[in-house]
Design a protein around this motif. Structure first.
Motif, mmCIF file in Angstrom:
data_model
loop_
_atom_site.group_PDB
_atom_site.id
_atom_site.type_symbol
_atom_site.label_atom_id
_atom_site.label_comp_id
_atom_site.label_asym_id
_atom_site.label_seq_id
_atom_site.Cartn_x
_atom_site.Cartn_y
_atom_site.Cartn_z
ATOM 1 N N ASN A 18 0.344 -1.172 -0.177
ATOM 2 C CA ASN A 18 -0.552 0.103 0.020
ATOM 3 C C ASN A 18 0.854 0.965 0.195
ATOM 4 O O ASN A 18 -0.005 2.695 0.192
ATOM 5 C CB ASN A 18 -1.261 -0.204 1.281
ATOM 6 N N TYR A 19 1.947 1.167 0.089
ATOM 7 C CA TYR A 19 2.905 2.493 -0.100
ATOM 8 C C TYR A 19 2.716 2.868 -1.285
ATOM 9 O O TYR A 19 2.839 2.318 -2.250
ATOM 10 C CB TYR A 19 4.406 1.949 0.589
ATOM 11 N N ASP A 20 3.334 4.193 -1.527
ATOM 12 C CA ASP A 20 2.567 5.323 -2.734
ATOM 13 C C ASP A 20 4.644 4.825 -2.996
ATOM 14 O O ASP A 20 5.280 5.537 -2.598
ATOM 15 C CB ASP A 20 3.084 6.585 -1.986
ATOM 16 N N LYS A 21 4.885 4.160 -4.283
ATOM 17 C CA LYS A 21 5.725 3.788 -4.897
ATOM 18 C C LYS A 21 7.116 4.691 -5.434
ATOM 19 O O LYS A 21 7.656 4.610 -5.704
ATOM 20 C CB LYS A 21 6.189 2.503 -5.254
ATOM 21 N N LYS A 22 5.551 5.915 -6.131
ATOM 22 C CA LYS A 22 6.599 6.837 -6.496
ATOM 23 C C LYS A 22 7.100 7.858 -5.944
ATOM 24 O O LYS A 22 7.937 8.688 -6.450
ATOM 25 C CB LYS A 22 5.336 7.314 -7.241
ATOM 26 N N SER A 23 7.061 7.790 -4.406
ATOM 27 C CA SER A 23 6.871 8.309 -3.734
ATOM 28 C C SER A 23 9.070 8.556 -3.575
ATOM 29 O O SER A 23 9.590 9.828 -3.198
ATOM 30 C CB SER A 23 6.936 8.765 -2.425
ATOM 31 N N GLN A 24 9.447 7.495 -3.583
ATOM 32 C CA GLN A 24 10.859 6.964 -2.997
ATOM 33 C C GLN A 24 11.259 6.262 -3.984
ATOM 34 O O GLN A 24 11.070 5.010 -4.099
ATOM 35 C CB GLN A 24 11.291 6.637 -1.927
ATOM 36 N N GLN A 25 12.253 6.393 -4.736
ATOM 37 C CA GLN A 25 12.577 5.572 -6.416
ATOM 38 C C GLN A 25 14.141 3.645 -4.896
ATOM 39 O O GLN A 25 14.667 5.234 -4.972
ATOM 40 C CB GLN A 25 12.889 5.797 -7.536
ATOM 41 N N LEU A 26 13.848 3.261 -5.602
ATOM 42 C CA LEU A 26 14.673 2.309 -5.484
ATOM 43 C C LEU A 26 15.117 1.093 -6.524
ATOM 44 O O LEU A 26 14.575 1.215 -6.949
ATOM 45 C CB LEU A 26 14.286 1.671 -4.090
ATOM 46 N N ALA A 27 15.911 0.394 -6.436
ATOM 47 C CA ALA A 27 16.817 -0.312 -7.401
ATOM 48 C C ALA A 27 17.659 -1.157 -5.876
ATOM 49 O O ALA A 27 18.411 -1.206 -5.219
ATOM 50 C CB ALA A 27 17.669 0.615 -7.934
ATOM 51 N N ILE A 28 17.119 -2.839 -6.603
ATOM 52 C CA ILE A 28 17.885 -3.471 -5.687
ATOM 53 C C ILE A 28 19.338 -3.831 -6.771
ATOM 54 O O ILE A 28 18.983 -3.602 -7.904
ATOM 55 C CB ILE A 28 16.734 -5.169 -6.160
ATOM 56 N N ILE A 29 20.344 -4.049 -5.726
ATOM 57 C CA ILE A 29 21.401 -4.865 -6.496
ATOM 58 C C ILE A 29 22.043 -5.844 -6.527
ATOM 59 O O ILE A 29 22.174 -5.983 -5.080
ATOM 60 C CB ILE A 29 22.471 -3.036 -5.956
ATOM 61 N N GLU A 30 22.997 -5.747 -6.420
ATOM 62 C CA GLU A 30 24.102 -6.956 -6.023
ATOM 63 C C GLU A 30 24.802 -6.870 -4.810
ATOM 64 O O GLU A 30 25.078 -5.648 -4.890
ATOM 65 C CB GLU A 30 25.152 -7.348 -7.307
ATOM 66 N N PRO A 31 24.381 -7.422 -4.332
ATOM 67 C CA PRO A 31 25.194 -8.214 -2.919
ATOM 68 C C PRO A 31 26.457 -7.466 -3.105
ATOM 69 O O PRO A 31 27.177 -7.585 -4.038
ATOM 70 C CB PRO A 31 25.035 -8.516 -1.934
ATOM 71 N N CYS A 32 27.739 -6.469 -1.889
ATOM 72 C CA CYS A 32 28.854 -6.784 -1.855
ATOM 73 C C CYS A 32 29.744 -6.856 -0.665
ATOM 74 O O CYS A 32 30.975 -6.532 -0.659
ATOM 75 C CB CYS A 32 28.727 -4.976 -1.778
ATOM 76 N N TRP A 33 28.863 -7.864 -0.610
ATOM 77 C CA TRP A 33 29.709 -8.915 0.377
ATOM 78 C C TRP A 33 29.926 -10.321 0.340
ATOM 79 O O TRP A 33 29.262 -10.446 -0.717
ATOM 80 C CB TRP A 33 28.698 -9.082 1.903
#
Length: 161
Positions: free
Chosen positions: A146-161
Motif C-alpha cells: 500500500n506504500y506510494d512507490k512513486k514517492s521514493q525510487q529504489l533499485a535492488i543491486i548486487e550484494p557487495c559482501w
C-alpha cells in the motif's frame, strides 16, 4: 531470545562499509537474516546515493545492550560522534523493531521511518513479510503493497559482501 530488525545504510565508501557493517553485526550477534541490498537517493539532504538494507537477528541481549552495540559498531566504522541527522554516513545502524516493544527510550520503537521511507519498508517486508507492525497491526508486506512507490525510487543491486 528477542527478534530485532536493524536498518543498515551507507553513502560513503558504500561497498566497504556495508560489508564491514555486516561482518561486525555477525561478530556481535551471530546469524543474520539479510534483505536485498538497495540503492536510494539521499532523503532530507543533498548527497551521494545510499546503499540500504534491513537485517533480522535473534538475540539474548536487552534493548540497552543492542543500542550500545549498534553505536559502537557505527563509531568503529568511522561514524562521527557529532554527526547531524541528515548528513552523509559511513555506516548508519538503526534499531527498527525489538520484538513488539513500543517505546521512546533508549530508541523509538517501532521506528517511525518504517512507514515513511521505502528504503526501510521494502527491505523489512522482505525479511519479515508476515510480521505485524505493533501499532498499526498490519503486516509489513501489506504496508509495502500500500506504500506510494512513486514517492521514493529504489533499485535492488548486487550484494557487495
Amino acid at each position: 531470545m528477542a527478534t530485532i530488525y536493524i536498518s543498515l545504510g551507507s553513502n560513503i565508501n558504500r561497498e566497504k562499509n556495508v560489508k564491514q557493517g555486516i561482518e561486525a553485526l555477525t561478530k556481535a550477534f551471530g546469524t543474520l537474516t539479510l534483505s536485498s541490498l538497495f540503492e536510494s537517493k539521499a532523503v532530507g539532504f543533498s548527497g551521494a546515493a545510499f546503499y540500504n538494507m534491513v537485517i533480522g537477528i535473534e538475540t539474548n541481549k536487552n534493548i540497552e545492550q543492542v543500542t550500545t552495540t549498534l553505536r559502537e559498531i557505527e563509531f568503529a566504522n568511522g561514524r562521527s560522534f557529532d554527526a547531524k541527522k541528515f548528513s552523509p554516513r559511513t555506516l548508519d545502524l538503526d534499531l527498527l523493531l525489538f520484538d513488539d516493544l513500543i517505546c521512546e527510550h533508549p530508541a523509538q520503537l517501532p521506528r517511525a521511518e518504517i512507514t515513511t521511507n521505502a528504503f526501510v519498508l521494502w527491505p523489512l517486508s522482505q525479511v519479515a513479510p508476515n510480521l505485524l507492525h505493533p501499532i498499526l497491526n498490519k503486516s509489513y508486506h501489506e504496508l509495502w503493497q500500500n506504500y506510494d512507490k512513486k514517492s521514493q525510487q529504489l533499485a535492488i543491486i548486487e550484494p557487495c559482501w
